[in-house]
Design a protein around this motif. Sequence first.
Motif, PDB file in Angstrom:
ATOM      1  N   ASP A   1      -2.568   5.476  -6.294  1.00 53.44           N
ATOM      2  CA  ASP A   1      -1.924   4.577  -7.249  1.00 53.44           C
ATOM      3  C   ASP A   1      -0.484   4.914  -7.347  1.00 53.44           C
ATOM      4  O   ASP A   1      -0.109   6.050  -7.218  1.00 53.44           O
ATOM      5  CB  ASP A   1      -2.571   4.702  -8.626  1.00 53.44           C
ATOM      6  CG  ASP A   1      -3.779   3.819  -8.692  1.00 53.44           C
ATOM      7  OD1 ASP A   1      -3.594   2.597  -8.659  1.00 53.44           O
ATOM      8  OD2 ASP A   1      -4.902   4.349  -8.754  1.00 53.44           O
TER       9      ASP A   1
ATOM     10  N   ILE B   1       0.729  -4.569  -9.417  1.00 54.98           N
ATOM     11  CA  ILE B   1       2.006  -4.814  -8.747  1.00 54.98           C
ATOM     12  C   ILE B   1       2.478  -3.556  -8.025  1.00 54.98           C
ATOM     13  O   ILE B   1       2.419  -2.453  -8.569  1.00 54.98           O
ATOM     14  CB  ILE B   1       3.064  -5.290  -9.772  1.00 54.98           C
ATOM     15  CG1 ILE B   1       2.673  -6.686 -10.274  1.00 54.98           C
ATOM     16  CG2 ILE B   1       4.461  -5.298  -9.165  1.00 54.98           C
ATOM     17  CD1 ILE B   1       3.610  -7.271 -11.275  1.00 54.98           C
ATOM     18  N   SER B   2       2.957  -3.783  -6.800  1.00 49.80           N
ATOM     19  CA  SER B   2       3.551  -2.712  -5.996  1.00 49.80           C
ATOM     20  C   SER B   2       5.017  -3.041  -5.763  1.00 49.80           C
ATOM     21  O   SER B   2       5.369  -4.205  -5.585  1.00 49.80           O
ATOM     22  CB  SER B   2       2.828  -2.637  -4.651  1.00 49.80           C
ATOM     23  OG  SER B   2       3.610  -1.907  -3.715  1.00 49.80           O
ATOM     24  N   ILE B   3       5.874  -2.040  -5.768  1.00 57.14           N
ATOM     25  CA  ILE B   3       7.282  -2.328  -5.455  1.00 57.14           C
ATOM     26  C   ILE B   3       7.569  -2.123  -3.971  1.00 57.14           C
ATOM     27  O   ILE B   3       8.707  -2.281  -3.541  1.00 57.14           O
ATOM     28  CB  ILE B   3       8.275  -1.537  -6.333  1.00 57.14           C
ATOM     29  CG1 ILE B   3       8.169  -0.034  -6.097  1.00 57.14           C
ATOM     30  CG2 ILE B   3       8.083  -1.864  -7.802  1.00 57.14           C
ATOM     31  CD1 ILE B   3       9.396   0.726  -6.600  1.00 57.14           C
ATOM     32  N   GLY B   4       6.577  -1.803  -3.168  1.00 53.45           N
ATOM     33  CA  GLY B   4       6.801  -1.672  -1.726  1.00 53.45           C
ATOM     34  C   GLY B   4       5.759  -0.779  -1.101  1.00 53.45           C
ATOM     35  O   GLY B   4       5.028  -0.069  -1.801  1.00 53.45           O
TER      36      GLY B   4
ATOM     37  N   LEU C   1       1.005  -0.585 -12.237  1.00 50.58           N
ATOM     38  CA  LEU C   1       1.883  -0.304 -11.105  1.00 50.58           C
ATOM     39  C   LEU C   1       1.123   0.537 -10.103  1.00 50.58           C
ATOM     40  O   LEU C   1       0.676   1.647 -10.431  1.00 50.58           O
ATOM     41  CB  LEU C   1       3.129   0.443 -11.582  1.00 50.58           C
ATOM     42  CG  LEU C   1       4.235  -0.345 -12.287  1.00 50.58           C
ATOM     43  CD1 LEU C   1       4.515  -1.670 -11.585  1.00 50.58           C
ATOM     44  CD2 LEU C   1       3.949  -0.553 -13.744  1.00 50.58           C
ATOM     45  N   THR C   2       0.962   0.012  -8.918  1.00 55.09           N
ATOM     46  CA  THR C   2       0.199   0.693  -7.877  1.00 55.09           C
ATOM     47  C   THR C   2       0.580   0.154  -6.501  1.00 55.09           C
ATOM     48  O   THR C   2       0.829  -1.055  -6.368  1.00 55.09           O
ATOM     49  CB  THR C   2      -1.328   0.491  -8.097  1.00 55.09           C
ATOM     50  OG1 THR C   2      -2.016   0.828  -6.896  1.00 55.09           O
ATOM     51  CG2 THR C   2      -1.672  -0.942  -8.455  1.00 55.09           C
ATOM     52  N   PRO C   3       0.593   1.028  -5.485  1.00 53.75           N
ATOM     53  CA  PRO C   3       0.871   0.506  -4.138  1.00 53.75           C
ATOM     54  C   PRO C   3      -0.219  -0.435  -3.625  1.00 53.75           C
ATOM     55  O   PRO C   3      -0.041  -1.087  -2.615  1.00 53.75           O
ATOM     56  CB  PRO C   3       0.986   1.760  -3.266  1.00 53.75           C
ATOM     57  CG  PRO C   3       0.513   2.888  -4.079  1.00 53.75           C
ATOM     58  CD  PRO C   3       0.461   2.478  -5.511  1.00 53.75           C
TER      59      PRO C   3
ATOM     60  N   ALA D   1       8.633   2.645 -10.642  1.00 59.07           N
ATOM     61  CA  ALA D   1       8.269   1.256 -10.342  1.00 59.07           C
ATOM     62  C   ALA D   1       8.364   0.398 -11.615  1.00 59.07           C
ATOM     63  O   ALA D   1       8.845  -0.737 -11.571  1.00 59.07           O
ATOM     64  CB  ALA D   1       6.860   1.191  -9.763  1.00 59.07           C
TER      65      ALA D   1
ATOM     66  N   GLY E   1       4.526   8.441  -9.079  1.00 60.71           N
ATOM     67  CA  GLY E   1       3.916   7.813 -10.241  1.00 60.71           C
ATOM     68  C   GLY E   1       4.503   6.436 -10.434  1.00 60.71           C
ATOM     69  O   GLY E   1       5.457   6.053  -9.742  1.00 60.71           O
ATOM     70  N   GLY E   2       3.952   5.712 -11.386  1.00 62.66           N
ATOM     71  CA  GLY E   2       4.387   4.329 -11.594  1.00 62.66           C
ATOM     72  C   GLY E   2       5.669   4.177 -12.408  1.00 62.66           C
ATOM     73  O   GLY E   2       6.169   3.066 -12.564  1.00 62.66           O
TER      74      GLY E   2
ATOM     75  N   PHE F   1       5.194   2.097   0.072  1.00 64.50           N
ATOM     76  CA  PHE F   1       5.463   3.531   0.114  1.00 64.50           C
ATOM     77  C   PHE F   1       4.813   4.083  -1.141  1.00 64.50           C
ATOM     78  O   PHE F   1       4.523   3.344  -2.081  1.00 64.50           O
ATOM     79  CB  PHE F   1       6.972   3.832   0.118  1.00 64.50           C
ATOM     80  CG  PHE F   1       7.757   2.939  -0.798  1.00 64.50           C
ATOM     81  CD1 PHE F   1       8.398   1.823  -0.309  1.00 64.50           C
ATOM     82  CD2 PHE F   1       7.805   3.208  -2.159  1.00 64.50           C
ATOM     83  CE1 PHE F   1       9.110   0.978  -1.158  1.00 64.50           C
ATOM     84  CE2 PHE F   1       8.515   2.378  -3.016  1.00 64.50           C
ATOM     85  CZ  PHE F   1       9.161   1.258  -2.504  1.00 64.50           C
ATOM     86  N   VAL F   2       4.574   5.395  -1.160  1.00 61.86           N
ATOM     87  CA  VAL F   2       3.859   5.984  -2.290  1.00 61.86           C
ATOM     88  C   VAL F   2       4.821   6.810  -3.137  1.00 61.86           C
ATOM     89  O   VAL F   2       5.450   7.751  -2.640  1.00 61.86           O
ATOM     90  CB  VAL F   2       2.675   6.839  -1.812  1.00 61.86           C
ATOM     91  CG1 VAL F   2       1.937   7.431  -3.010  1.00 61.86           C
ATOM     92  CG2 VAL F   2       1.727   6.001  -0.969  1.00 61.86           C
ATOM     93  N   LEU F   3       4.953   6.436  -4.391  1.00 59.37           N
ATOM     94  CA  LEU F   3       5.772   7.189  -5.346  1.00 59.37           C
ATOM     95  C   LEU F   3       4.895   8.236  -6.016  1.00 59.37           C
ATOM     96  O   LEU F   3       3.672   8.163  -5.949  1.00 59.37           O
ATOM     97  CB  LEU F   3       6.321   6.233  -6.407  1.00 59.37           C
ATOM     98  CG  LEU F   3       7.158   5.062  -5.888  1.00 59.37           C
ATOM     99  CD1 LEU F   3       7.363   4.043  -7.001  1.00 59.37           C
ATOM    100  CD2 LEU F   3       8.502   5.589  -5.398  1.00 59.37           C
TER     101      LEU F   3
HETATM  102  N1  ADE Z   1       2.927   3.972  -7.896  1.00 63.54           N
HETATM  103  C1  ADE Z   1       2.996   4.768  -6.813  1.00 63.54           C
HETATM  104  N2  ADE Z   1       3.559   4.138  -5.787  1.00 63.54           N
HETATM  105  C2  ADE Z   1       3.867   2.876  -6.210  1.00 63.54           C
HETATM  106  C3  ADE Z   1       4.455   1.733  -5.599  1.00 63.54           C
HETATM  107  N3  ADE Z   1       4.861   1.737  -4.334  1.00 63.54           N
HETATM  108  N4  ADE Z   1       4.597   0.618  -6.350  1.00 63.54           N
HETATM  109  C4  ADE Z   1       4.175   0.596  -7.625  1.00 63.54           C
HETATM  110  N5  ADE Z   1       3.611   1.644  -8.255  1.00 63.54           N
HETATM  111  C5  ADE Z   1       3.456   2.773  -7.554  1.00 63.54           C
END
Ligand code: ADE
Length: 237
Positions: free
Chosen positions: A237, A127-130, A83-85, A140, A136-137, A132-134
Amino acid sequence: MLTLFPEMFSGYLGQGHLKRAIDAGLVQIELANLRDFGLGRHRQVDDRPYGGGPGMVLMAPVVVECVEAVQSLAQRPAHVVLLTPRGQRLDQKVVEGLAGRERLLLLCGRYEGFDERVRKILQPEEISIGDFVLNGGEVAAMVVIDAVIRLVPGVLGDEDSSRQDSFSGQERRLEHDQYTRPREYRGLSVPEVLLSGDHEAIARWRHEEGLARTKRERSDLLGQNQTEPPPAAPYFD
Ligand code: ADE
């Protein structure tokens, strides 16, 4: 699920459809704590980036060895998802692809990201869920599980309800409006056709309403107006 914060999942896993699916043996979810593979007396999992810069980077040996340990628990390897942007944007098509896998290993990052050798060695699907930066994963990963388990046969009470969802099947469009009792509320009444008992007319109305709403609010979903997704968010990430 591989994470530094397994406790984040406990509320989520203990509720609703997911709890019922787990109790019924339809899905099985295991949590592995990356910290258990930390290095040294302090179980260190991250370190400062070579070349300087802010934040901490998850160390490759910690992540790779945790993944290998989890992989060795089953005969066939799981499909590894990071899980990563930086990843491909999650949509219903990606969800359907994941739901077709027997076993998934979802890798949740924290801090500024993973040492790049994690990607080189594990070659995960990213895979990114959008855009924007969370922090952590984990959140997501919950989004991914939530969408995937809806497609596991038997998880939803009514087999049809996931197929009729917005975005499922051939047609990417929004769902029609829904109403339930009371028939009138604050001067707003339920459309007559829904009370008519005429199933054909209701189906036609729903089809047209769904299409009209999609045109109005998400015309990008309709073929003629398909737009390229914007590039993924940089960094982190
Ligand atoms: N980890 C940090 N941001 C994320 C995102 N936008 N999607 C998936 N994992 C993430």
